[in-house]
Design a protein around this motif. Sequence first.
Motif, PDB file in Angstrom:
ATOM      1  N   ALA A 168      33.664   3.932 107.876  1.00 29.87           N
ATOM      2  CA  ALA A 168      35.010   3.383 108.039  1.00 29.87           C
ATOM      3  C   ALA A 168      36.007   4.486 108.409  1.00 29.87           C
ATOM      4  O   ALA A 168      36.882   4.276 109.255  1.00 29.87           O
ATOM      5  CB  ALA A 168      35.456   2.672 106.767  1.00 29.87           C
ATOM      6  N   LYS A 183      35.445   5.223 111.990  1.00 32.15           N
ATOM      7  CA  LYS A 183      35.973   4.130 112.819  1.00 32.15           C
ATOM      8  C   LYS A 183      37.495   4.208 112.928  1.00 32.15           C
ATOM      9  O   LYS A 183      38.063   3.927 113.980  1.00 32.15           O
ATOM     10  CB  LYS A 183      35.550   2.782 112.228  1.00 32.15           C
ATOM     11  CG  LYS A 183      35.948   1.599 113.057  1.00 32.15           C
ATOM     12  CD  LYS A 183      35.429   0.301 112.468  1.00 32.15           C
ATOM     13  CE  LYS A 183      35.855  -0.878 113.318  1.00 32.15           C
ATOM     14  NZ  LYS A 183      35.372  -2.143 112.760  1.00 32.15           N
ATOM     15  N   ARG A 184      38.155   4.629 111.862  1.00 35.14           N
ATOM     16  CA  ARG A 184      39.618   4.747 111.863  1.00 35.14           C
ATOM     17  C   ARG A 184      40.104   6.033 112.527  1.00 35.14           C
ATOM     18  O   ARG A 184      41.306   6.249 112.640  1.00 35.14           O
ATOM     19  CB  ARG A 184      40.142   4.653 110.444  1.00 35.14           C
ATOM     20  CG  ARG A 184      39.989   3.270 109.853  1.00 35.14           C
ATOM     21  CD  ARG A 184      40.596   3.182 108.463  1.00 35.14           C
ATOM     22  NE  ARG A 184      40.425   1.854 107.932  1.00 35.14           N
ATOM     23  CZ  ARG A 184      39.638   1.544 106.904  1.00 35.14           C
ATOM     24  NH1 ARG A 184      38.956   2.490 106.285  1.00 35.14           N
ATOM     25  NH2 ARG A 184      39.528   0.303 106.489  1.00 35.14           N
ATOM     26  N   TYR A 202      39.491   9.288 111.485  1.00 36.61           N
ATOM     27  CA  TYR A 202      39.675  10.454 110.614  1.00 36.61           C
ATOM     28  C   TYR A 202      38.512  11.438 110.706  1.00 36.61           C
ATOM     29  O   TYR A 202      38.692  12.634 110.475  1.00 36.61           O
ATOM     30  CB  TYR A 202      39.840  10.019 109.155  1.00 36.61           C
ATOM     31  CG  TYR A 202      41.100   9.240 108.908  1.00 36.61           C
ATOM     32  CD1 TYR A 202      42.344   9.857 108.948  1.00 36.61           C
ATOM     33  CD2 TYR A 202      41.053   7.872 108.639  1.00 36.61           C
ATOM     34  CE1 TYR A 202      43.507   9.143 108.730  1.00 36.61           C
ATOM     35  CE2 TYR A 202      42.212   7.145 108.421  1.00 36.61           C
ATOM     36  CZ  TYR A 202      43.430   7.789 108.470  1.00 36.61           C
ATOM     37  OH  TYR A 202      44.577   7.072 108.258  1.00 36.61           O
TER      38      TYR A 202
END
Length: 99
Positions: free
Chosen positions: A51, A54-55, A57
Motif C-alpha cells: 500500500a 502504491k501511494r 512512498y
Amino acid sequence: MEHQDLLAGFVRLHVLHHAAEGEIYGLWMIEELARHGYRLSPGTLYPMLHAMEKRGYLTSRVERNGSTARKLYRATPYGLEGLALAKLRFADLTGEVAR
C-alpha cells in the motif's frame, strides 16, 4: 498488536524512516519492529508495504540470488517529503503531550 489502529501510523513512519536510510525487506522490518515492541505478522506488514508503494512512498526492486528472490524497498522522494513533514508534526505532538 494491541491498539493497532492507533499504532499503525507509527509503524508506517518507522518503515519509512528505515527505507529512507537504505533498502529494507519485509522479514528484516518485522524483526526491527519487534525490537521496538511491535509484533507484526507477514500478513500485516506485506500489505502495508504494498500500500505504501502504491501511494508513492516506497519503490521496490527484486533481488535474485539463485532460486531465491527478495523484494527490497526504498523511500521515494515523495516518501522523504512525507517523512520530513511527519517529523515536524511528531515534534509538535511530543511538545504538546509532554506539557
